[in-house]
Enzyme design. Structure first.
Site, PDB file in Angstrom:
ATOM      1  N   PRO A   2      34.685  78.156  83.597  1.00  0.00           N
ATOM      2  CA  PRO A   2      33.285  78.466  83.279  1.00  0.00           C
ATOM      3  C   PRO A   2      32.685  77.888  82.215  1.00  0.00           C
ATOM      4  O   PRO A   2      33.291  77.814  80.928  1.00  0.00           O
ATOM      5  CB  PRO A   2      33.105  79.956  82.973  1.00  0.00           C
ATOM      6  CG  PRO A   2      34.424  80.331  83.644  1.00  0.00           C
ATOM      7  CD  PRO A   2      35.545  79.539  83.449  1.00  0.00           C
ATOM      8  N   GLU A   3      31.413  77.294  82.261  1.00  0.00           N
ATOM      9  CA  GLU A   3      30.832  76.353  81.288  1.00  0.00           C
ATOM     10  C   GLU A   3      29.652  77.269  80.817  1.00  0.00           C
ATOM     11  O   GLU A   3      29.633  78.481  81.075  1.00  0.00           O
ATOM     12  CB  GLU A   3      30.292  75.054  81.611  1.00  0.00           C
ATOM     13  CG  GLU A   3      31.574  74.114  82.247  1.00  0.00           C
ATOM     14  CD  GLU A   3      31.354  72.831  82.983  1.00  0.00           C
ATOM     15  OE1 GLU A   3      29.877  72.305  82.536  1.00  0.00           O
ATOM     16  OE2 GLU A   3      32.000  72.159  83.762  1.00  0.00           O
ATOM     17  N   LYS A  58      31.084  78.708  74.998  1.00  0.00           N
ATOM     18  CA  LYS A  58      31.828  79.472  76.107  1.00  0.00           C
ATOM     19  C   LYS A  58      32.319  80.828  75.838  1.00  0.00           C
ATOM     20  O   LYS A  58      33.271  81.132  76.658  1.00  0.00           O
ATOM     21  CB  LYS A  58      32.593  78.413  76.847  1.00  0.00           C
ATOM     22  CG  LYS A  58      32.307  77.078  77.173  1.00  0.00           C
ATOM     23  CD  LYS A  58      33.260  75.985  77.713  1.00  0.00           C
ATOM     24  CE  LYS A  58      32.725  74.650  77.949  1.00  0.00           C
ATOM     25  NZ  LYS A  58      33.790  73.721  78.172  1.00  0.00           N
ATOM     26  N   HIS A 100      45.473  92.316  88.428  1.00  0.00           N
ATOM     27  CA  HIS A 100      45.080  91.415  87.533  1.00  0.00           C
ATOM     28  C   HIS A 100      44.065  92.064  86.826  1.00  0.00           C
ATOM     29  O   HIS A 100      43.215  91.316  85.926  1.00  0.00           O
ATOM     30  CB  HIS A 100      44.356  90.354  88.272  1.00  0.00           C
ATOM     31  CG  HIS A 100      45.469  89.584  89.132  1.00  0.00           C
ATOM     32  ND1 HIS A 100      46.644  89.185  88.485  1.00  0.00           N
ATOM     33  CD2 HIS A 100      45.602  89.204  90.419  1.00  0.00           C
ATOM     34  CE1 HIS A 100      47.260  88.448  89.593  1.00  0.00           C
ATOM     35  NE2 HIS A 100      46.790  88.501  90.667  1.00  0.00           N
ATOM     36  N   ARG A 119      44.969  84.201  86.468  1.00  0.00           N
ATOM     37  CA  ARG A 119      45.802  82.995  85.736  1.00  0.00           C
ATOM     38  C   ARG A 119      46.161  83.272  84.350  1.00  0.00           C
ATOM     39  O   ARG A 119      46.878  82.627  83.909  1.00  0.00           O
ATOM     40  CB  ARG A 119      45.169  81.797  86.333  1.00  0.00           C
ATOM     41  CG  ARG A 119      44.900  81.303  87.482  1.00  0.00           C
ATOM     42  CD  ARG A 119      44.189  80.024  87.746  1.00  0.00           C
ATOM     43  NE  ARG A 119      44.735  78.854  87.368  1.00  0.00           N
ATOM     44  CZ  ARG A 119      44.318  77.758  87.112  1.00  0.00           C
ATOM     45  NH1 ARG A 119      42.976  77.486  87.846  1.00  0.00           N
ATOM     46  NH2 ARG A 119      45.067  76.715  87.083  1.00  0.00           N
ATOM     47  N   ARG A 162      30.111  55.297  67.841  1.00  0.00           N
ATOM     48  CA  ARG A 162      31.334  56.106  68.546  1.00  0.00           C
ATOM     49  C   ARG A 162      31.626  54.931  69.615  1.00  0.00           C
ATOM     50  O   ARG A 162      31.070  54.550  70.466  1.00  0.00           O
ATOM     51  CB  ARG A 162      30.899  57.188  69.139  1.00  0.00           C
ATOM     52  CG  ARG A 162      30.706  58.337  68.014  1.00  0.00           C
ATOM     53  CD  ARG A 162      30.720  59.684  68.647  1.00  0.00           C
ATOM     54  NE  ARG A 162      30.977  60.597  67.631  1.00  0.00           N
ATOM     55  CZ  ARG A 162      32.113  61.334  67.379  1.00  0.00           C
ATOM     56  NH1 ARG A 162      33.067  61.091  67.714  1.00  0.00           N
ATOM     57  NH2 ARG A 162      31.868  62.210  66.443  1.00  0.00           N
ATOM     58  N   ARG A 273      40.157  64.034  84.057  1.00  0.00           N
ATOM     59  CA  ARG A 273      38.864  64.822  84.684  1.00  0.00           C
ATOM     60  C   ARG A 273      38.378  64.013  85.703  1.00  0.00           C
ATOM     61  O   ARG A 273      38.330  62.762  85.574  1.00  0.00           O
ATOM     62  CB  ARG A 273      37.932  65.208  83.689  1.00  0.00           C
ATOM     63  CG  ARG A 273      38.532  66.341  82.758  1.00  0.00           C
ATOM     64  CD  ARG A 273      37.492  67.126  81.828  1.00  0.00           C
ATOM     65  NE  ARG A 273      37.686  68.085  81.137  1.00  0.00           N
ATOM     66  CZ  ARG A 273      38.176  67.944  79.653  1.00  0.00           C
ATOM     67  NH1 ARG A 273      38.152  66.814  79.164  1.00  0.00           N
ATOM     68  NH2 ARG A 273      38.410  68.994  78.965  1.00  0.00           N
TER      69      ARG A 273
END
Length: 283
Positions: A2-3, A58, A100, A119, A162, A273
């Site tokens: 989740p972001e 987050k 869970h 998880r 950068r 990613r």
């Protein structure tokens, strides 16, 4: 994982059942998740009143009446689910217990908050409220992308010189907090910037132009309840819907949605990613 939009959606969903209410009973069903729970966590939570719920990047922080804050991280598959309460138009009854269900908070008024994490990459900790920003998980974070400290001048200065790809720079939580893979892909598509382009190669105008687009994408995602791709659910168990409006993420091989563009969405891998992009629109 989740972001920011998903975590903010969960925070908003928890607020009616938790803010201002007493934790009548806390139950902790195992010793750890990603890391060990703090000692006597159930005992220390029971009887505390939740003063407010806030979000940092987050993470969700529940500030408690005793001067501590419960720090919550959903990890990869964690869910904070509300039951036994009226949420919107519907009453959500208590579901059958699951193996869970690792932490359960019985709230004043009859609501139950269940932290379910198949998880077990999530985390909970207790920290002094006044020192919460110094917690190791929070101390390294950059400014909130929806906050006033995050503006064009700040981002342009942080990107200057950068030699990392712009996507990696925006995923760096030390530069800006809360952005993840999905939303950075969507932002870069709207900005017309290739994910592999070096951050330091952006002009000042290009760097400054990212800020309103970041806010635009995040606010649209929050309005849609976040993105549900695998495990994520809102606090009432409902799916998020922003995935139905993705312009580039997960659309490999499909036509670019930009009017007049003949490109096809491609996928490259950066630091493990997937990066989705249009090779014609994004330069």
């Amino acid at each position: 994982m989740p972001e920011l939009p998903e975590v903010e959606t969960v925070r908003r969903g928890l607020e009616p059942a938790m803010a201002g209410r007493l934790i009548a009973e806390a139950r902790v069903n195992r010793a750890d998740l990603r890391w060990p729970f703090p000692p006597r966590m159930a005992e220390r939570l029971t009887g505390q009143r939740v003063l407010r719920l806030r979000r940092r990047s987050k993470y969700i922080l529940a500030d408690l009446s005793g001067g501590q804050s419960l720090l919550i991280h959903l990890g990869m598959s964690g869910r904070m689910l509300v039951s036994g309460a009226q949420l919107g138009e519907f009453f959500h009854d208590h579901p059958a217990p699951s193996r869970h269900d690792h932490v359960v908070l019985e709230m004043e008024g009859g609501a139950r908050i269940t932290f379910n994490d198949a998880r077990r990459f999530g985390a909970m900790d207790l920290v002094a409220t006044e020192a919460a920003e110094a917690h190791p998980l929070l101390a390294v974070l950059g400014p909130e992308p929806l906050g006033n400290a995050f503006d064009g001048a700040y981002l342009a200065a942080r990107l200057e010189g950068r030699r990392t790809p712009i996507k990696a720079a925006l995923l760096d939580q030390r530069i800006v907090a809360g952005l993840g893979n999905i939303y950075v892909c969507e932002v870069l598509f709207r900005a017309g910037l290739a994910p592999g382009r070096l951050a330091g190669s952006l002009s000042r105008a290009e760097a400054e132009g990212l800020v309103p687009l970041i806010r635009e994408v995040l606010l649209e995602a929050i309005e849609a309840g976040g993105s549900s791709l695998r495990d994520y659910r809102q606090a009432d168990g409902e799916l998020g819907y922003f995935q139905h409006t993705f312009r580039v993420y997960g659309r490999e091989g499909l036509p670019c949605v930009t009017p007049g563009c003949s490109g096809t969405v491609g996928r490259i891998v950066q630091s493990g990613r997937s990066s989705f992009h249009c090779p014609l629109c994004q330069r």
